[in-house]
Motif scaffolding. Structure first.
Motif, PDB file in Angstrom:
ATOM      1  N   LYS A  63      32.645  46.566  27.426  1.00  0.00           N
ATOM      2  CA  LYS A  63      31.998  47.124  28.476  1.00  0.00           C
ATOM      3  C   LYS A  63      31.795  46.321  29.879  1.00  0.00           C
ATOM      4  N   VAL A  64      32.358  46.948  30.951  1.00  0.00           N
ATOM      5  CA  VAL A  64      32.383  45.936  31.997  1.00  0.00           C
ATOM      6  C   VAL A  64      31.874  46.608  33.358  1.00  0.00           C
ATOM      7  N   ASP A  65      31.151  45.907  34.257  1.00  0.00           N
ATOM      8  CA  ASP A  65      30.574  46.444  35.233  1.00  0.00           C
ATOM      9  C   ASP A  65      31.452  45.568  36.350  1.00  0.00           C
ATOM     10  N   VAL A  66      32.303  46.101  37.256  1.00  0.00           N
ATOM     11  CA  VAL A  66      33.222  45.261  38.311  1.00  0.00           C
ATOM     12  C   VAL A  66      32.409  45.815  39.716  1.00  0.00           C
ATOM     13  N   TYR A  67      31.996  44.623  40.157  1.00  0.00           N
ATOM     14  CA  TYR A  67      31.580  44.547  41.691  1.00  0.00           C
ATOM     15  C   TYR A  67      32.319  44.220  42.651  1.00  0.00           C
ATOM     16  N   SER A  68      32.514  45.004  43.576  1.00  0.00           N
ATOM     17  CA  SER A  68      33.493  44.843  44.675  1.00  0.00           C
ATOM     18  C   SER A  68      33.050  45.152  45.959  1.00  0.00           C
ATOM     19  N   ASP A  69      33.380  44.552  47.187  1.00  0.00           N
ATOM     20  CA  ASP A  69      33.205  44.849  48.489  1.00  0.00           C
ATOM     21  C   ASP A  69      34.365  45.874  48.873  1.00  0.00           C
ATOM     22  N   SER A  70      35.370  46.195  48.145  1.00  0.00           N
ATOM     23  CA  SER A  70      36.546  46.962  48.650  1.00  0.00           C
ATOM     24  C   SER A  70      36.405  48.621  48.277  1.00  0.00           C
ATOM     25  N   ALA A  71      36.308  49.160  49.539  1.00  0.00           N
ATOM     26  CA  ALA A  71      36.256  50.767  49.467  1.00  0.00           C
ATOM     27  C   ALA A  71      37.563  51.240  48.760  1.00  0.00           C
ATOM     28  N   TYR A  72      38.826  50.536  48.928  1.00  0.00           N
ATOM     29  CA  TYR A  72      39.878  50.990  48.458  1.00  0.00           C
ATOM     30  C   TYR A  72      39.998  50.816  47.023  1.00  0.00           C
ATOM     31  N   LEU A  73      39.452  49.857  46.516  1.00  0.00           N
ATOM     32  CA  LEU A  73      39.502  49.799  45.050  1.00  0.00           C
ATOM     33  C   LEU A  73      38.174  50.698  44.493  1.00  0.00           C
ATOM     34  N   ILE A  74      37.106  50.731  45.135  1.00  0.00           N
ATOM     35  CA  ILE A  74      36.026  51.595  44.578  1.00  0.00           C
ATOM     36  C   ILE A  74      36.357  53.217  44.639  1.00  0.00           C
ATOM     37  N   ASN A  75      36.877  53.538  46.004  1.00  0.00           N
ATOM     38  CA  ASN A  75      36.853  54.874  45.867  1.00  0.00           C
ATOM     39  C   ASN A  75      38.174  55.509  45.034  1.00  0.00           C
ATOM     40  N   CYS A  76      39.169  54.634  44.814  1.00  0.00           N
ATOM     41  CA  CYS A  76      40.288  55.009  44.174  1.00  0.00           C
ATOM     42  C   CYS A  76      39.809  55.530  42.456  1.00  0.00           C
ATOM     43  N   VAL A 119      31.397  49.219  40.811  1.00  0.00           N
ATOM     44  CA  VAL A 119      30.167  49.564  41.781  1.00  0.00           C
ATOM     45  C   VAL A 119      30.242  48.615  43.123  1.00  0.00           C
ATOM     46  N   LYS A 120      30.181  49.337  44.262  1.00  0.00           N
ATOM     47  CA  LYS A 120      30.328  48.926  45.341  1.00  0.00           C
ATOM     48  C   LYS A 120      29.082  48.114  46.040  1.00  0.00           C
ATOM     49  N   VAL A 121      29.407  46.786  46.405  1.00  0.00           N
ATOM     50  CA  VAL A 121      28.510  46.039  47.172  1.00  0.00           C
ATOM     51  C   VAL A 121      28.935  45.855  48.781  1.00  0.00           C
ATOM     52  N   LYS A 122      27.823  45.905  49.390  1.00  0.00           N
ATOM     53  CA  LYS A 122      28.319  45.635  50.821  1.00  0.00           C
ATOM     54  C   LYS A 122      28.696  44.060  51.066  1.00  0.00           C
ATOM     55  N   GLY A 123      29.711  43.646  51.592  1.00  0.00           N
ATOM     56  CA  GLY A 123      30.380  42.557  51.974  1.00  0.00           C
ATOM     57  C   GLY A 123      29.524  41.858  52.994  1.00  0.00           C
ATOM     58  N   HIS A 124      29.551  40.501  52.864  1.00  0.00           N
ATOM     59  CA  HIS A 124      28.851  39.554  53.819  1.00  0.00           C
ATOM     60  C   HIS A 124      27.611  39.781  54.021  1.00  0.00           C
ATOM     61  N   SER A 125      26.867  40.609  53.055  1.00  0.00           N
ATOM     62  CA  SER A 125      25.317  40.829  53.092  1.00  0.00           C
ATOM     63  C   SER A 125      24.556  40.072  52.438  1.00  0.00           C
ATOM     64  N   GLY A 126      24.593  39.068  52.088  1.00  0.00           N
ATOM     65  CA  GLY A 126      23.910  38.248  51.204  1.00  0.00           C
ATOM     66  C   GLY A 126      23.753  38.593  49.886  1.00  0.00           C
ATOM     67  N   ASP A 127      24.654  39.140  49.150  1.00  0.00           N
ATOM     68  CA  ASP A 127      24.828  39.129  47.592  1.00  0.00           C
ATOM     69  C   ASP A 127      25.549  38.103  47.125  1.00  0.00           C
ATOM     70  N   HIS A 128      24.565  37.257  46.370  1.00  0.00           N
ATOM     71  CA  HIS A 128      25.085  35.820  46.167  1.00  0.00           C
ATOM     72  C   HIS A 128      26.300  35.965  45.403  1.00  0.00           C
ATOM     73  N   TRP A 129      26.766  36.746  44.518  1.00  0.00           N
ATOM     74  CA  TRP A 129      28.141  36.718  43.732  1.00  0.00           C
ATOM     75  C   TRP A 129      29.571  37.096  44.546  1.00  0.00           C
TER      76      TRP A 129
END
Length: 143
Positions: A63-76, A119-129
């Motif tokens: 069971k995997v949660d993938v966090y990315s700031d890529s709208a391209y990936l997330i929206n797909c 899961v979409k994260v906002k890039g360059h917004s201070g999210d540590h990982w």
């Protein structure tokens, strides 16, 4: 099922140009960082490759949660673009070949093996990982 959290990011110097990817995998108290790069690529390819390379490391279905700031990936995955791509012979809504088909097909094999939530994260917004993955990706860009 074992639960895994994966953060990913891609970077490109020029688009196309040299690029890198970074990912951090976390399961329980275990953490692994990976990165790599290519001399001639695009940012979107690096975003996809980060997820693929991370998922390759999983030895059995998880069971995997993938966090990315890529709208391209997330929206797909959120909008299920891949369903129509496959149904239409890998043509997009403009009847053009889907960009990065090779990576999408590989990613879909992993998507169908694991239970993945994107899961979409906002890039360059201070999210540590997310920031750590950005550092890994930038450091991996071939000079």
């Amino acid at each position: 099922m074992k639960e895994v959290v994966i953060y990913t990011d891609g970077a490109c110097s020029g688009n196309p140009g040299p690029g890198g990817y970074g990912a951090v995998l976390m399961a329980g108290e275990h953490r692994k960082e990976i990165s790599g790069g290519e001399r001639e690529t695009t940012n979107q390819r690096m975003e996809l490759l980060a997820v693929i390379e991370a998922l390759k490391l999983l030895k059995y279905p998880c069971k995997v949660d993938v966090y990315s700031d890529s709208a391209y990936l997330i929206n797909c995955f959120k909008s299920r673009w891949y369903v129509n791509w496959e149904k239409n012979g890998w043509l997009n809504s403009q009847k053009q070949p889907v960009a990065n088909r090779d990576l999408w097909e590989e990613l879909l094999r992993y998507y169908r093996t694991h239970q993945i939530q994107f899961v979409k994260v906002k890039g360059h917004s201070g999210d540590h990982w997310n920031e750590r993955c950005d550092q890994l990706a930038r450091a991996a860009v071939p000079r």
